[in-house]
Design a protein around this motif. Sequence first.
Motif, PDB file in Angstrom:
ATOM      1  N   VAL A  14       0.839  -1.203   0.000  1.00  0.00           N
ATOM      2  CA  VAL A  14       0.000   0.000   0.000  1.00  0.00           C
ATOM      3  C   VAL A  14       0.872   1.250   0.000  1.00  0.00           C
ATOM      4  N   CYS A  17       2.769   1.569  -3.274  1.00  0.00           N
ATOM      5  CA  CYS A  17       1.851   2.007  -4.329  1.00  0.00           C
ATOM      6  C   CYS A  17       1.646   3.526  -4.253  1.00  0.00           C
ATOM      7  N   THR A  18       1.546   4.051  -3.055  1.00  0.00           N
ATOM      8  CA  THR A  18       1.420   5.501  -2.868  1.00  0.00           C
ATOM      9  C   THR A  18       2.658   6.209  -3.422  1.00  0.00           C
ATOM     10  N   ARG A  21       2.499   6.069  -7.334  1.00  0.00           N
ATOM     11  CA  ARG A  21       1.468   6.939  -7.899  1.00  0.00           C
ATOM     12  C   ARG A  21       1.817   8.422  -7.714  1.00  0.00           C
ATOM     13  N   GLU A  40      -3.875   7.563 -16.927  1.00  0.00           N
ATOM     14  CA  GLU A  40      -4.709   6.386 -16.657  1.00  0.00           C
ATOM     15  C   GLU A  40      -3.974   5.105 -17.046  1.00  0.00           C
ATOM     16  N   ASN A  45      -1.841  -0.172 -13.536  1.00  0.00           N
ATOM     17  CA  ASN A  45      -1.414  -1.365 -12.799  1.00  0.00           C
ATOM     18  C   ASN A  45      -0.734  -1.030 -11.477  1.00  0.00           C
ATOM     19  N   LYS A  46      -0.770   0.208 -11.072  1.00  0.00           N
ATOM     20  CA  LYS A  46      -0.136   0.621  -9.814  1.00  0.00           C
ATOM     21  C   LYS A  46      -1.167   0.533  -8.682  1.00  0.00           C
ATOM     22  N   THR A  47      -1.577  -0.698  -8.395  1.00  0.00           N
ATOM     23  CA  THR A  47      -2.533  -0.972  -7.315  1.00  0.00           C
ATOM     24  C   THR A  47      -1.805  -1.740  -6.218  1.00  0.00           C
ATOM     25  N   PRO A  48      -2.284  -1.665  -4.983  1.00  0.00           N
ATOM     26  CA  PRO A  48      -1.635  -2.431  -3.914  1.00  0.00           C
ATOM     27  C   PRO A  48      -1.583  -3.934  -4.216  1.00  0.00           C
ATOM     28  N   GLN A  49      -2.625  -4.467  -4.838  1.00  0.00           N
ATOM     29  CA  GLN A  49      -2.636  -5.895  -5.147  1.00  0.00           C
ATOM     30  C   GLN A  49      -1.540  -6.248  -6.157  1.00  0.00           C
TER      31      GLN A  49
END
Length: 180
Positions: A14, A17-18, A21, A40, A45-49
């Motif tokens: 998390v 990812c911050t 981003r 966009e 694909n820059k998600t925590p998962q």
Amino acid sequence: MSLEIRIATSADAVDACTVLRRSIVECCAPDHRHDPAILEAWLGNKTPQMVACWFTSPNNFALVAVDAGVVVGVALLTRAGKLALCYLLPEAQRRGAGTALVEQLETQAKLWGIKALQLHSTTSGQAFFVKQGYTEAGNVRSPYGVETIFCWKALDPSCLVAGDPQVDPKRKRFCNCNGA
């Protein structure tokens, strides 16, 4: 700065990812020019998962830079010899975290037997990577629509031969000595 560089874990996803981003949005503005479609695609694909998956993959070596308990940087090396990520929070730039991350990735690459590293730099990161000893070898458009600079760095002196830019800067040639 009380900087600590350590191996990234899925628990860091998390915060990492911050970092990714914010760095892309705030530091790479000259590259994306605030174009919503580019942002966009770049951030998609820059998600925590997804970041957690990158961190736990046996094909990757990921690090985080931590200052006073806060993740301020993230970097990732693939077993194929690609420096795939190197991002810092805007307030952490020019304080040694990026250099420390790259140095540790290079150390890991040598342990894996990688002879040369490659990366695609944004124009925003170009001067940093040149300062770290990376050689520019041409422009490449990213899948998300940003013009990047292909860069590489020999980690093994056997990669340096006549005609290589690290020996002869007038000639640009990528050392592909990681191949089997």
